[in-house]
Design an enzyme around this catalytic site. Structure first.
Site, PDB file in Angstrom:
ATOM      1  N   ARG A  60     -22.135  28.391  -0.592  1.00  0.00           N
ATOM      2  CA  ARG A  60     -22.639  28.323  -1.970  1.00  0.00           C
ATOM      3  C   ARG A  60     -22.671  29.691  -2.641  1.00  0.00           C
ATOM      4  O   ARG A  60     -22.657  29.793  -3.865  1.00  0.00           O
ATOM      5  CB  ARG A  60     -24.036  27.684  -1.967  1.00  0.00           C
ATOM      6  CG  ARG A  60     -24.606  27.439  -3.340  1.00  0.00           C
ATOM      7  CD  ARG A  60     -25.618  26.287  -3.346  1.00  0.00           C
ATOM      8  NE  ARG A  60     -26.736  26.524  -2.443  1.00  0.00           N
ATOM      9  CZ  ARG A  60     -27.855  27.156  -2.796  1.00  0.00           C
ATOM     10  NH1 ARG A  60     -27.987  27.647  -4.020  1.00  0.00           N
ATOM     11  NH2 ARG A  60     -28.845  27.310  -1.939  1.00  0.00           N
ATOM     12  N   TYR A 113     -22.230  23.607 -30.190  1.00  0.00           N
ATOM     13  CA  TYR A 113     -21.725  22.517 -29.362  1.00  0.00           C
ATOM     14  C   TYR A 113     -22.838  21.500 -29.116  1.00  0.00           C
ATOM     15  O   TYR A 113     -23.935  21.867 -28.699  1.00  0.00           O
ATOM     16  CB  TYR A 113     -21.250  23.162 -28.055  1.00  0.00           C
ATOM     17  CG  TYR A 113     -20.744  22.324 -26.929  1.00  0.00           C
ATOM     18  CD1 TYR A 113     -19.722  21.406 -27.096  1.00  0.00           C
ATOM     19  CD2 TYR A 113     -21.266  22.527 -25.644  1.00  0.00           C
ATOM     20  CE1 TYR A 113     -19.239  20.683 -26.020  1.00  0.00           C
ATOM     21  CE2 TYR A 113     -20.786  21.817 -24.556  1.00  0.00           C
ATOM     22  CZ  TYR A 113     -19.774  20.884 -24.750  1.00  0.00           C
ATOM     23  OH  TYR A 113     -19.305  20.173 -23.691  1.00  0.00           O
ATOM     24  N   ASP A 185     -21.421  31.758 -26.980  1.00  0.00           N
ATOM     25  CA  ASP A 185     -20.421  30.835 -26.463  1.00  0.00           C
ATOM     26  C   ASP A 185     -19.073  31.330 -26.980  1.00  0.00           C
ATOM     27  O   ASP A 185     -18.738  31.160 -28.151  1.00  0.00           O
ATOM     28  CB  ASP A 185     -20.711  29.403 -26.938  1.00  0.00           C
ATOM     29  CG  ASP A 185     -19.762  28.388 -26.312  1.00  0.00           C
ATOM     30  OD1 ASP A 185     -18.625  28.758 -25.969  1.00  0.00           O
ATOM     31  OD2 ASP A 185     -20.143  27.211 -26.195  1.00  0.00           O
ATOM     32  N   LYS A 210     -11.572  24.761 -20.646  1.00  0.00           N
ATOM     33  CA  LYS A 210     -10.627  24.796 -21.761  1.00  0.00           C
ATOM     34  C   LYS A 210      -9.422  25.677 -21.441  1.00  0.00           C
ATOM     35  O   LYS A 210      -8.614  25.339 -20.608  1.00  0.00           O
ATOM     36  CB  LYS A 210     -11.346  25.264 -23.021  1.00  0.00           C
ATOM     37  CG  LYS A 210     -12.070  24.178 -23.809  1.00  0.00           C
ATOM     38  CD  LYS A 210     -13.182  23.481 -23.104  1.00  0.00           C
ATOM     39  CE  LYS A 210     -13.968  22.573 -24.047  1.00  0.00           C
ATOM     40  NZ  LYS A 210     -15.108  21.943 -23.381  1.00  0.00           N
TER      41      LYS A 210
END
Length: 391
Positions: A60, A113, A185, A210
Protein backbone atom coordinates in the site's frame (compact mmCIF):
# COMPACT_ATOMS: atom_id res chain seq x y z
CA UNK A 1 21.87 20.83 -21.58
CA UNK A 2 20.92 19.93 -18.00
CA UNK A 3 17.74 18.08 -17.13
CA UNK A 4 16.30 21.23 -15.54
CA UNK A 5 16.51 23.07 -18.88
CA UNK A 6 14.87 20.37 -20.97
CA UNK A 7 11.60 21.26 -22.68
CA UNK A 8 8.33 19.80 -21.38
CA UNK A 9 8.14 17.44 -24.36
CA UNK A 10 11.51 15.97 -23.45
CA UNK A 11 10.65 15.79 -19.73
CA UNK A 12 7.55 13.75 -20.58
CA UNK A 13 9.83 11.11 -22.05
CA UNK A 14 12.58 11.17 -19.41
CA UNK A 15 10.66 11.75 -16.16
CA UNK A 16 10.39 8.84 -13.73
CA UNK A 17 13.05 6.74 -15.46
CA UNK A 18 15.11 6.01 -12.37
CA UNK A 19 17.66 3.22 -12.89
CA UNK A 20 17.21 2.13 -9.29
CA UNK A 21 13.66 1.16 -10.19
CA UNK A 22 13.73 0.07 -13.82
CA UNK A 23 17.22 -1.50 -13.93
CA UNK A 24 17.74 -0.05 -17.41
CA UNK A 25 14.38 -1.17 -18.83
CA UNK A 26 12.78 1.64 -20.84
CA UNK A 27 9.37 1.24 -19.16
CA UNK A 28 9.40 0.68 -15.42
CA UNK A 29 8.25 -2.93 -14.87
CA UNK A 30 5.06 -3.77 -13.05
CA UNK A 31 6.02 -4.64 -9.47
CA UNK A 32 3.06 -6.39 -7.85
CA UNK A 33 3.43 -6.72 -4.10
CA UNK A 34 1.61 -6.74 -0.81
CA UNK A 35 4.16 -8.13 1.64
CA UNK A 36 7.80 -7.05 1.45
CA UNK A 37 10.35 -9.19 3.29
CA UNK A 38 13.28 -7.93 5.40
CA UNK A 39 16.38 -9.60 6.77
CA UNK A 40 16.73 -7.48 9.91
CA UNK A 41 14.54 -5.47 12.25
CA UNK A 42 16.55 -2.31 11.56
CA UNK A 43 15.95 -2.73 7.83
CA UNK A 44 12.22 -3.15 8.37
CA UNK A 45 11.89 -0.18 10.74
CA UNK A 46 13.94 2.09 8.47
CA UNK A 47 11.63 1.29 5.57
CA UNK A 48 8.52 2.54 7.40
CA UNK A 49 9.89 5.28 9.62
CA UNK A 50 8.47 8.78 9.27
CA UNK A 51 9.88 10.67 6.35
CA UNK A 52 11.11 7.68 4.40
CA UNK A 53 10.57 8.22 0.68
CA UNK A 54 10.18 5.67 -2.09
CA UNK A 55 11.28 2.71 -0.01
CA UNK A 56 9.78 -0.72 -0.35
CA UNK A 57 7.93 -1.43 2.87
CA UNK A 58 4.42 -2.65 2.13
CA UNK A 59 2.33 -2.81 -1.04
CA UNK A 60 0.00 0.00 0.00
CA UNK A 61 2.99 2.32 0.41
CA UNK A 62 3.93 1.70 -3.22
CA UNK A 63 6.40 -0.18 -5.38
CA UNK A 64 8.85 1.15 -7.97
CA UNK A 65 5.99 1.19 -10.50
CA UNK A 66 4.08 3.75 -8.44
CA UNK A 67 7.24 5.59 -7.39
CA UNK A 68 8.18 6.20 -11.03
CA UNK A 69 4.78 7.70 -11.87
CA UNK A 70 4.78 9.86 -8.75
CA UNK A 71 8.20 11.25 -9.60
CA UNK A 72 7.18 11.97 -13.19
CA UNK A 73 3.99 13.85 -12.26
CA UNK A 74 5.74 15.93 -9.59
CA UNK A 75 8.50 16.90 -12.02
CA UNK A 76 6.09 17.89 -14.79
CA UNK A 77 3.80 19.93 -12.52
CA UNK A 78 6.72 21.59 -10.77
CA UNK A 79 5.89 20.36 -7.26
CA UNK A 80 7.87 18.53 -4.62
CA UNK A 81 6.05 15.18 -4.51
CA UNK A 82 2.86 13.47 -5.66
CA UNK A 83 0.34 11.15 -4.00
CA UNK A 84 -1.70 8.67 -6.06
CA UNK A 85 -5.39 7.88 -5.61
CA UNK A 86 -7.86 5.45 -7.23
CA UNK A 87 -9.80 8.27 -8.97
CA UNK A 88 -9.82 12.02 -9.47
CA UNK A 89 -12.70 12.36 -7.01
CA UNK A 90 -10.65 10.45 -4.42
CA UNK A 91 -7.71 12.80 -4.98
CA UNK A 92 -9.94 15.83 -4.35
CA UNK A 93 -11.70 14.45 -1.29
CA UNK A 94 -8.56 13.04 0.35
CA UNK A 95 -6.53 16.17 -0.32
CA UNK A 96 -9.24 18.27 1.34
CA UNK A 97 -9.58 15.86 4.26
CA UNK A 98 -5.81 16.01 4.75
CA UNK A 99 -5.95 19.71 5.65
CA UNK A 100 -9.50 20.43 6.91
CA UNK A 101 -10.82 19.94 10.44
CA UNK A 102 -14.17 20.41 12.16
CA UNK A 103 -14.95 24.11 12.43
CA UNK A 104 -12.95 25.11 9.36
CA UNK A 105 -14.33 27.14 6.44
CA UNK A 106 -13.77 26.28 2.79
CA UNK A 107 -14.09 28.66 -0.17
CA UNK A 108 -15.16 26.61 -3.20
CA UNK A 109 -15.48 27.90 -6.79
CA UNK A 110 -19.08 27.79 -8.01
CA UNK A 111 -18.18 26.22 -11.38
CA UNK A 112 -16.62 23.19 -9.71
CA UNK A 113 -16.88 19.57 -10.81
CA UNK A 114 -20.25 18.30 -9.52
CA UNK A 115 -18.86 15.40 -7.40
CA UNK A 116 -16.68 17.92 -5.56
CA UNK A 117 -19.76 19.97 -4.69
CA UNK A 118 -21.53 16.80 -3.55
CA UNK A 119 -18.58 15.96 -1.28
CA UNK A 120 -18.69 19.43 0.27
CA UNK A 121 -22.43 19.28 0.88
CA UNK A 122 -22.42 15.79 2.40
CA UNK A 123 -19.17 14.51 3.92
CA UNK A 124 -17.59 17.86 4.78
CA UNK A 125 -20.87 19.24 6.07
CA UNK A 126 -21.32 16.21 8.32
CA UNK A 127 -17.74 16.67 9.57
CA UNK A 128 -18.46 20.26 10.59
CA UNK A 129 -16.74 22.04 7.70
CA UNK A 130 -18.65 25.01 6.24
CA UNK A 131 -18.44 25.69 2.49
CA UNK A 132 -19.05 29.02 0.74
CA UNK A 133 -19.28 29.03 -3.06
CA UNK A 134 -17.85 31.97 -4.96
CA UNK A 135 -18.11 33.39 -8.47
CA UNK A 136 -15.23 31.96 -10.56
CA UNK A 137 -14.60 35.46 -11.95
CA UNK A 138 -14.53 37.14 -8.53
CA UNK A 139 -10.84 38.05 -8.73
CA UNK A 140 -9.57 40.38 -6.00
CA UNK A 141 -13.01 40.60 -4.41
CA UNK A 142 -12.42 37.13 -2.94
CA UNK A 143 -11.20 38.92 0.18
CA UNK A 144 -14.77 39.87 1.07
CA UNK A 145 -15.64 36.18 1.56
CA UNK A 146 -12.72 35.24 3.79
CA UNK A 147 -13.66 34.37 7.36
CA UNK A 148 -11.39 34.00 10.41
CA UNK A 149 -11.66 30.20 10.10
CA UNK A 150 -11.16 29.99 6.32
CA UNK A 151 -8.58 27.25 5.76
CA UNK A 152 -8.63 26.48 2.01
CA UNK A 153 -9.43 28.33 -1.21
CA UNK A 154 -10.31 25.79 -3.90
CA UNK A 155 -10.02 26.68 -7.59
CA UNK A 156 -10.89 24.85 -10.78
CA UNK A 157 -9.61 26.57 -13.88
CA UNK A 158 -11.17 26.26 -16.39
CA UNK A 159 -14.42 25.39 -14.65
CA UNK A 160 -16.32 22.20 -15.22
CA UNK A 161 -18.85 22.49 -18.06
CA UNK A 162 -18.91 26.30 -18.28
CA UNK A 163 -15.13 26.70 -18.68
CA UNK A 164 -14.48 29.97 -16.83
CA UNK A 165 -10.73 30.62 -16.49
CA UNK A 166 -9.83 32.04 -13.08
CA UNK A 167 -7.30 34.71 -12.16
CA UNK A 168 -5.20 32.20 -10.24
CA UNK A 169 -2.25 34.44 -9.23
CA UNK A 170 -4.52 37.15 -7.82
CA UNK A 171 -6.63 34.67 -5.87
CA UNK A 172 -3.54 32.93 -4.48
CA UNK A 173 -1.88 36.18 -3.48
CA UNK A 174 -4.89 37.29 -1.45
CA UNK A 175 -5.38 33.85 0.10
CA UNK A 176 -1.78 33.67 1.23
CA UNK A 177 -2.09 37.07 2.91
CA UNK A 178 -4.51 35.34 5.28
CA UNK A 179 -2.45 32.11 5.56
CA UNK A 180 -5.07 30.23 3.53
CA UNK A 181 -4.00 27.19 1.49
CA UNK A 182 -4.76 27.19 -2.23
CA UNK A 183 -5.94 24.05 -4.04
CA UNK A 184 -6.41 23.76 -7.81
CA UNK A 185 -8.17 21.14 -9.88
CA UNK A 186 -5.67 21.32 -12.73
CA UNK A 187 -7.05 18.44 -14.80
CA UNK A 188 -7.92 20.50 -17.89
CA UNK A 189 -4.32 21.65 -18.33
CA UNK A 190 -2.86 18.19 -17.70
CA UNK A 191 0.62 18.25 -16.14
CA UNK A 192 2.13 20.16 -19.09
CA UNK A 193 0.00 23.18 -20.07
CA UNK A 194 0.02 25.07 -16.76
CA UNK A 195 2.64 25.45 -14.02
CA UNK A 196 0.40 25.74 -10.94
CA UNK A 197 3.12 26.22 -8.35
CA UNK A 198 4.54 29.18 -10.25
CA UNK A 199 1.06 30.77 -10.02
CA UNK A 200 0.89 30.34 -6.23
CA UNK A 201 -0.96 27.04 -5.83
CA UNK A 202 -0.15 24.86 -2.80
CA UNK A 203 -1.83 21.61 -3.90
CA UNK A 204 -2.44 20.72 -7.56
CA UNK A 205 -4.91 17.95 -8.27
CA UNK A 206 -5.33 15.91 -11.45
CA UNK A 207 -7.92 13.41 -12.54
CA UNK A 208 -5.28 11.26 -14.20
CA UNK A 209 -8.19 9.28 -15.64
CA UNK A 210 -8.36 11.99 -18.30
CA UNK A 211 -5.34 13.08 -20.35
CA UNK A 212 -2.58 11.37 -18.35
CA UNK A 213 -4.00 7.89 -18.95
CA UNK A 214 -5.45 9.04 -22.26
CA UNK A 215 -7.14 5.81 -23.31
CA UNK A 216 -10.36 5.66 -21.24
CA UNK A 217 -9.36 2.46 -19.47
CA UNK A 218 -7.94 3.45 -16.03
CA UNK A 219 -9.30 5.44 -13.10
CA UNK A 220 -6.71 7.44 -11.17
CA UNK A 221 -6.10 10.72 -9.38
CA UNK A 222 -3.03 12.64 -8.28
CA UNK A 223 -2.30 15.39 -5.76
CA UNK A 224 1.02 17.20 -5.99
CA UNK A 225 2.22 19.61 -3.34
CA UNK A 226 5.12 21.53 -1.84
CA UNK A 227 7.92 20.26 0.36
CA UNK A 228 6.29 21.93 3.38
CA UNK A 229 2.88 20.34 2.92
CA UNK A 230 3.99 16.95 1.59
CA UNK A 231 4.49 15.16 4.94
CA UNK A 232 0.91 15.90 6.00
CA UNK A 233 -0.64 15.03 2.63
CA UNK A 234 1.36 11.81 2.47
CA UNK A 235 0.64 10.69 6.05
CA UNK A 236 -3.08 11.42 5.96
CA UNK A 237 -3.64 9.93 2.52
CA UNK A 238 -1.95 6.77 3.78
CA UNK A 239 -4.10 6.82 6.91
CA UNK A 240 -7.18 7.07 4.69
CA UNK A 241 -6.07 3.90 2.95
CA UNK A 242 -5.40 5.45 -0.45
CA UNK A 243 -3.38 3.49 -3.00
CA UNK A 244 -3.46 2.44 -6.66
CA UNK A 245 -2.57 -0.84 -8.29
CA UNK A 246 0.85 -1.17 -9.97
CA UNK A 247 -0.87 -2.25 -13.19
CA UNK A 248 -2.88 0.98 -13.30
CA UNK A 249 0.22 3.02 -12.43
CA UNK A 250 2.06 1.36 -15.30
CA UNK A 251 -0.72 2.19 -17.76
CA UNK A 252 -0.86 5.80 -16.55
CA UNK A 253 2.89 6.21 -16.92
CA UNK A 254 2.77 4.68 -20.40
CA UNK A 255 -0.04 7.06 -21.33
CA UNK A 256 2.02 9.97 -20.03
CA UNK A 257 4.78 9.28 -22.56
CA UNK A 258 2.53 10.25 -25.50
CA UNK A 259 0.81 13.15 -23.73
CA UNK A 260 2.48 15.93 -25.71
CA UNK A 261 1.69 14.56 -29.15
CA UNK A 262 -1.87 13.68 -28.16
CA UNK A 263 -2.49 17.12 -26.66
CA UNK A 264 -1.18 18.82 -29.78
CA UNK A 265 -3.65 16.90 -31.92
CA UNK A 266 -6.55 17.43 -29.49
CA UNK A 267 -5.79 21.17 -29.50
CA UNK A 268 -5.62 21.52 -33.29
CA UNK A 269 -8.76 19.52 -33.92
CA UNK A 270 -10.75 21.26 -31.17
CA UNK A 271 -9.75 24.66 -32.53
CA UNK A 272 -10.98 23.67 -35.98
CA UNK A 273 -14.29 22.38 -34.67
CA UNK A 274 -14.82 25.38 -32.36
CA UNK A 275 -14.07 27.82 -35.18
CA UNK A 276 -16.73 26.11 -37.29
CA UNK A 277 -19.23 26.11 -34.42
CA UNK A 278 -18.91 29.80 -33.65
CA UNK A 279 -20.13 30.58 -37.18
CA UNK A 280 -23.33 28.58 -36.72
CA UNK A 281 -26.41 30.79 -36.22
CA UNK A 282 -27.77 28.35 -33.63
CA UNK A 283 -24.73 28.85 -31.34
CA UNK A 284 -24.91 31.77 -28.92
CA UNK A 285 -21.20 31.62 -28.09
CA UNK A 286 -18.23 29.30 -27.66
CA UNK A 287 -16.77 28.56 -24.22
CA UNK A 288 -13.28 27.51 -25.22
CA UNK A 289 -10.53 29.12 -23.09
CA UNK A 290 -8.46 29.90 -26.21
CA UNK A 291 -11.37 31.88 -27.72
CA UNK A 292 -12.18 35.48 -26.75
CA UNK A 293 -15.82 34.62 -26.03
CA UNK A 294 -14.80 32.47 -23.03
CA UNK A 295 -14.85 34.23 -19.63
CA UNK A 296 -11.28 34.63 -18.42
CA UNK A 297 -9.72 34.26 -21.87
CA UNK A 298 -7.13 36.88 -20.90
CA UNK A 299 -6.00 34.69 -17.99
CA UNK A 300 -5.73 31.70 -20.29
CA UNK A 301 -3.35 33.63 -22.56
CA UNK A 302 -1.24 34.63 -19.57
CA UNK A 303 -1.15 31.40 -17.54
CA UNK A 304 -1.44 28.49 -20.00
CA UNK A 305 0.99 27.33 -22.66
CA UNK A 306 -1.61 25.52 -24.78
CA UNK A 307 -5.18 24.22 -24.80
CA UNK A 308 -6.70 20.78 -25.42
CA UNK A 309 -9.79 19.05 -26.78
CA UNK A 310 -12.39 19.99 -24.15
CA UNK A 311 -14.71 22.96 -24.57
CA UNK A 312 -18.38 23.91 -24.48
CA UNK A 313 -20.82 25.95 -26.50
CA UNK A 314 -24.11 27.59 -25.56
CA UNK A 315 -27.45 27.14 -27.29
CA UNK A 316 -30.29 29.57 -26.56
CA UNK A 317 -33.91 29.54 -27.62
CA UNK A 318 -34.13 25.75 -27.85
CA UNK A 319 -36.21 23.32 -25.85
CA UNK A 320 -35.04 20.27 -23.93
CA UNK A 321 -36.75 18.13 -26.56
CA UNK A 322 -34.80 19.84 -29.34
CA UNK A 323 -31.56 19.40 -27.41
CA UNK A 324 -32.38 15.74 -26.95
CA UNK A 325 -32.75 15.36 -30.72
CA UNK A 326 -29.45 17.19 -31.17
CA UNK A 327 -27.33 14.86 -29.03
CA UNK A 328 -29.05 11.59 -29.92
CA UNK A 329 -28.19 9.89 -33.17
CA UNK A 330 -24.58 11.06 -33.37
CA UNK A 331 -22.25 8.85 -35.38
CA UNK A 332 -18.87 9.76 -33.89
CA UNK A 333 -19.70 11.83 -30.81
CA UNK A 334 -20.85 9.45 -28.11
CA UNK A 335 -22.58 10.35 -24.85
CA UNK A 336 -20.56 9.33 -21.83
CA UNK A 337 -19.01 10.73 -18.68
CA UNK A 338 -15.33 11.65 -18.39
CA UNK A 339 -13.12 12.87 -21.23
CA UNK A 340 -9.44 12.93 -22.20
CA UNK A 341 -9.38 9.69 -24.17
CA UNK A 342 -8.82 9.25 -27.88
CA UNK A 343 -12.58 9.27 -28.59
CA UNK A 344 -14.93 12.23 -29.05
CA UNK A 345 -17.72 12.74 -26.51
CA UNK A 346 -20.77 14.97 -26.13
CA UNK A 347 -22.63 15.87 -22.93
CA UNK A 348 -25.62 18.24 -22.66
CA UNK A 349 -26.08 20.10 -19.38
CA UNK A 350 -29.83 20.34 -18.76
CA UNK A 351 -29.87 21.58 -15.16
CA UNK A 352 -26.88 23.83 -14.51
CA UNK A 353 -29.03 25.90 -12.16
CA UNK A 354 -29.08 22.92 -9.77
CA UNK A 355 -25.30 22.85 -9.42
CA UNK A 356 -24.72 26.62 -9.26
CA UNK A 357 -25.48 28.75 -6.24
CA UNK A 358 -23.27 31.86 -6.31
CA UNK A 359 -23.65 32.39 -10.07
CA UNK A 360 -27.06 31.14 -11.30
CA UNK A 361 -27.21 30.01 -14.92
CA UNK A 362 -29.93 31.42 -17.27
CA UNK A 363 -32.75 28.91 -17.57
CA UNK A 364 -33.16 29.41 -21.32
CA UNK A 365 -29.51 28.67 -22.15
CA UNK A 366 -28.15 25.15 -22.52
CA UNK A 367 -24.50 24.18 -22.41
CA UNK A 368 -23.21 21.40 -24.63
CA UNK A 369 -19.74 20.11 -23.73
CA UNK A 370 -17.59 18.42 -26.34
CA UNK A 371 -14.43 16.45 -26.05
CA UNK A 372 -12.67 16.42 -29.40
CA UNK A 373 -10.82 13.15 -29.76
CA UNK A 374 -8.27 12.01 -32.31
CA UNK A 375 -10.68 11.46 -35.21
CA UNK A 376 -10.44 13.60 -38.34
CA UNK A 377 -12.04 16.96 -37.42
CA UNK A 378 -13.76 17.09 -40.82
CA UNK A 379 -15.70 13.95 -39.90
CA UNK A 380 -16.57 15.42 -36.51
CA UNK A 381 -17.87 18.60 -38.13
CA UNK A 382 -20.04 16.53 -40.46
CA UNK A 383 -21.45 14.72 -37.42
CA UNK A 384 -22.29 18.04 -35.77
CA UNK A 385 -23.80 19.40 -38.97
CA UNK A 386 -26.20 16.45 -39.04
CA UNK A 387 -27.05 17.18 -35.40
CA UNK A 388 -27.95 20.77 -36.21
CA UNK A 389 -30.26 19.53 -38.96
CA UNK A 390 -32.02 17.38 -36.33
CA UNK A 391 -32.23 20.37 -33.99
Amino acid sequence: MTKEKHTKQTKIITSGRNKDWNKGVVNTPVYRASTVLFDTLDEMYNAVKNGSENKLAYGRRGTPTQFALQEAIAELEGGHATALYPSGAAAISCALLSFLSAGDHLLMVDSVYEPTRHFCETILKDFGVETTYYDPMIGSAIGTLIQPNTKILFLESPGSLTMEVQDVPTLCKIAHQYNILTFLDNTWASPINCRPFELGIDVSIQAATKYIVGHSDVMMGTATTTETLWPQLKARSYALGQCVSPDDAYLAHRGLRTLAVRMNQHERSASEVATWLQKRPEVDHIRHPAFESCPGHEFFKRDFSASNGLFSFVLTGVSKTQLKHFVEGMTLFKMGFSWGGYESLIIPAFNLSKIRSATPWPKNSFVVRLHIGLEDPRDLIADLEAAFSRL
